[in-house]
Design an enzyme around this catalytic site. Structure first.
Site, PDB file in Angstrom:
ATOM      1  N   GLU A  85      -8.304   3.405   4.612  1.00 58.71           N
ATOM      2  CA  GLU A  85      -9.571   3.775   3.964  1.00 58.71           C
ATOM      3  C   GLU A  85     -10.634   4.076   5.011  1.00 58.71           C
ATOM      4  O   GLU A  85     -11.172   3.164   5.656  1.00 58.71           O
ATOM      5  CB  GLU A  85     -10.055   2.666   3.028  1.00 58.71           C
ATOM      6  CG  GLU A  85     -11.356   3.032   2.336  1.00 58.71           C
ATOM      7  CD  GLU A  85     -11.827   1.998   1.336  1.00 58.71           C
ATOM      8  OE1 GLU A  85     -12.981   2.119   0.877  1.00 58.71           O
ATOM      9  OE2 GLU A  85     -11.062   1.084   1.009  1.00 58.71           O
ATOM     10  N   LYS A 214      -0.534 -15.284  -7.004  1.00 60.72           N
ATOM     11  CA  LYS A 214      -0.688 -13.825  -7.012  1.00 60.72           C
ATOM     12  C   LYS A 214      -1.206 -13.295  -8.342  1.00 60.72           C
ATOM     13  O   LYS A 214      -0.801 -12.233  -8.803  1.00 60.72           O
ATOM     14  CB  LYS A 214       0.638 -13.162  -6.629  1.00 60.72           C
ATOM     15  CG  LYS A 214       1.112 -13.561  -5.239  1.00 60.72           C
ATOM     16  CD  LYS A 214       2.471 -13.033  -4.893  1.00 60.72           C
ATOM     17  CE  LYS A 214       2.898 -13.563  -3.524  1.00 60.72           C
ATOM     18  NZ  LYS A 214       4.268 -13.182  -3.169  1.00 60.72           N
ATOM     19  N   ASP A 289       0.671 -12.287   3.467  1.00 61.86           N
ATOM     20  CA  ASP A 289       1.223 -11.671   2.257  1.00 61.86           C
ATOM     21  C   ASP A 289       0.113 -10.867   1.585  1.00 61.86           C
ATOM     22  O   ASP A 289      -0.828 -11.452   1.037  1.00 61.86           O
ATOM     23  CB  ASP A 289       1.732 -12.760   1.303  1.00 61.86           C
ATOM     24  CG  ASP A 289       2.418 -12.193   0.066  1.00 61.86           C
ATOM     25  OD1 ASP A 289       2.250 -10.988  -0.215  1.00 61.86           O
ATOM     26  OD2 ASP A 289       3.110 -12.960  -0.622  1.00 61.86           O
ATOM     27  N   HIS A 379     -19.888   7.917   3.621  1.00 62.48           N
ATOM     28  CA  HIS A 379     -18.545   8.450   3.477  1.00 62.48           C
ATOM     29  C   HIS A 379     -18.493   9.936   3.820  1.00 62.48           C
ATOM     30  O   HIS A 379     -17.556  10.419   4.446  1.00 62.48           O
ATOM     31  CB  HIS A 379     -18.028   8.212   2.049  1.00 62.48           C
ATOM     32  CG  HIS A 379     -17.553   6.803   1.815  1.00 62.48           C
ATOM     33  ND1 HIS A 379     -16.237   6.438   1.967  1.00 62.48           N
ATOM     34  CD2 HIS A 379     -18.233   5.683   1.455  1.00 62.48           C
ATOM     35  CE1 HIS A 379     -16.111   5.160   1.706  1.00 62.48           C
ATOM     36  NE2 HIS A 379     -17.311   4.669   1.390  1.00 62.48           N
TER      37      HIS A 379
END
Length: 384
Positions: A85, A214, A289, A379
């Site tokens: 990103e 999760k 993870d 951006h």
């Protein structure tokens, strides 16, 4: 395809990987030239993946330095971040630079414990009560069973949640410097066998989703899972205006209307600008993870106007990280951990504080950019 070629899933050599990749190319018609290029030993990676055919590379950058005044993380740190990103690393770096002008980040781990919560089938309410009483009366026995499964994990607490003929038992473990999910699972399975023998209850699943692993779960947001961490900074009024090109008042208003009210109306677990962005970039870089970003996203950001100065803090109830085992064994990830002095034992709490400091910097920069109306401009200028 795997069985036909007789390839090994574990302990395979580089030639095994090449053979497997060629089979995939033949099957799919795709050319996997770049996937074939990697710098680590495939034998070593066999502990982290099955059916390996190569590697996917993600650009790695750094943010900082940032000054952290934690209980475990002390000093200036360069933070490794793996992301695709654009503008993310630049934004985090800006936040860190501004935080440094205010004296740095104060960070602290408040809770530390990995959970696993199996679900048992019982005969009904009375049986649930008997099972709960048996568990409570045999705490030392269950702790001793845990000790036989691991040299590092320790049983910290047990909570029971009856629901009709179901009994959910939430075990919390200290797991040392490992993230500890596998450790907690193995220990819990051993403990549940003894509970079945002693009570007649039947373990249906070692994970009954009250762990909760999760998933964005209120129980973790309230009670914590892994490391529960907070980080804070105080940015002087003149720094807010000169470096962030906005005002403390505007930042606080943006925070209230966006993070607090917007998150409330959308019933979001957590209230933040984009905590997940910083978490996953640091997790991927250091071999954590990445699925645990779900839990990390339940961050609550806080902004206050204190005499014109900006107080900003984050509460992260579920930071599931480790500095040994898992993906931390891989060479690139080990090097990234070494960059921040978090490779090896007695470093997990330090890593958790660094995660919180990084999230704080990213939150500060993004909320400020939105308050100033500069988010899209940033951006665009960076070509994203």
């Amino acid at each position: 395809m795997e069985e036909k070629k007789g390839l090994k899933n574990r302990g395979y050599s580089h030639s095994d990987v090449d053979e497997r990749r060629k089979a995939v190319e033949k099957f799919t018609g795709a050319r996997l030239e770049n996937i074939s290029k990697y710098c680590f030993d495939s034998e070593r990676a066999s502990k982290n993946i099955e059916n390996m055919i190569g590697a996917t590379q993600i650009p790695l950058g750094f943010a900082g330095p940032v000054i952290i005044n934690g209980d475990n993380a002390k000093g200036e740190f360069i933070i490794p971040l793996a992301t695709t990103e654009g503008a993310l690393v630049a934004s985090i770096s800006r936040g860190m630079s501004v935080i440094n002008d205010g004296g740095g980040v104060r960070a602290k781990v408040f809770l530390d414990g990995m959970t696993r919560a199996p679900v048992f089938r019982t005969d009904g309410i009375d049986h649930c009560v008997k099972v709960m009483e048996w568990i409570e009366g045999n705490r030392e026995l269950l702790s001793s069973i845990v000790d036989t499964t691991t040299n590092h994990g320790k049983l910290a607490s047990i909570e029971s949640f009856p629901a009709g003929r179901n009994l959910f038992v939430r075990f919390t473990y200290g797991t040392g410097d490992a993230m500890g999910m596998n450790m907690a699972t193995i220990a819990t399975e051993a403990v549940c066998k003894k509970i079945e023998e002693g009570t007649g209850a039947i373990m249906v699943s070692v994970s009954g989703n009250m762990c909760s692993d999760k998933k964005a779960a209120a129980i973790n947001m309230i009670r914590g899972r892994g490391k529960s961490v907070m980080a804070e900074a105080l940015i002087p009024k003149e720094v807010v205006e000169s470096r962030l090109h906005t005002s403390t008042e505007s930042i606080v208003e943006t925070h209230i209307r966006k993070n607090l009210l917007g998150s409330s109306l959308s019933v979001t677990l957590g209230a933040n600008a984009h905590a997940a962005n910083m978490i996953v970039a640091l997790y991927i870089a250091t071999g954590q993870d990445p699925a645990q970003v779900v839990s990390g996203s339940m961050t609550t950001t806080m902004c206050e106007d204190i005499g014109g100065d900006l107080y900003i803090a984050v509460r992260m109830p579920t930071v599931e990280v480790g500095t040994v085992g898992g993906g931390t064994r891989l060479p690139s990830q080990s090097e990234a951990l070494d960059m921040i002095g978090c490779l090896g034992e007695k470093k997990a709490l330090k890593l958790a504080e660094i995660v919180a400091a990084t999230v704080l910097a990213g939150e500060l920069s993004t909320i400020s950019a939105q308050a100033a109306g500069h988010l899209g401009k940033a951006h665009k200028e960076l070509g994203r």
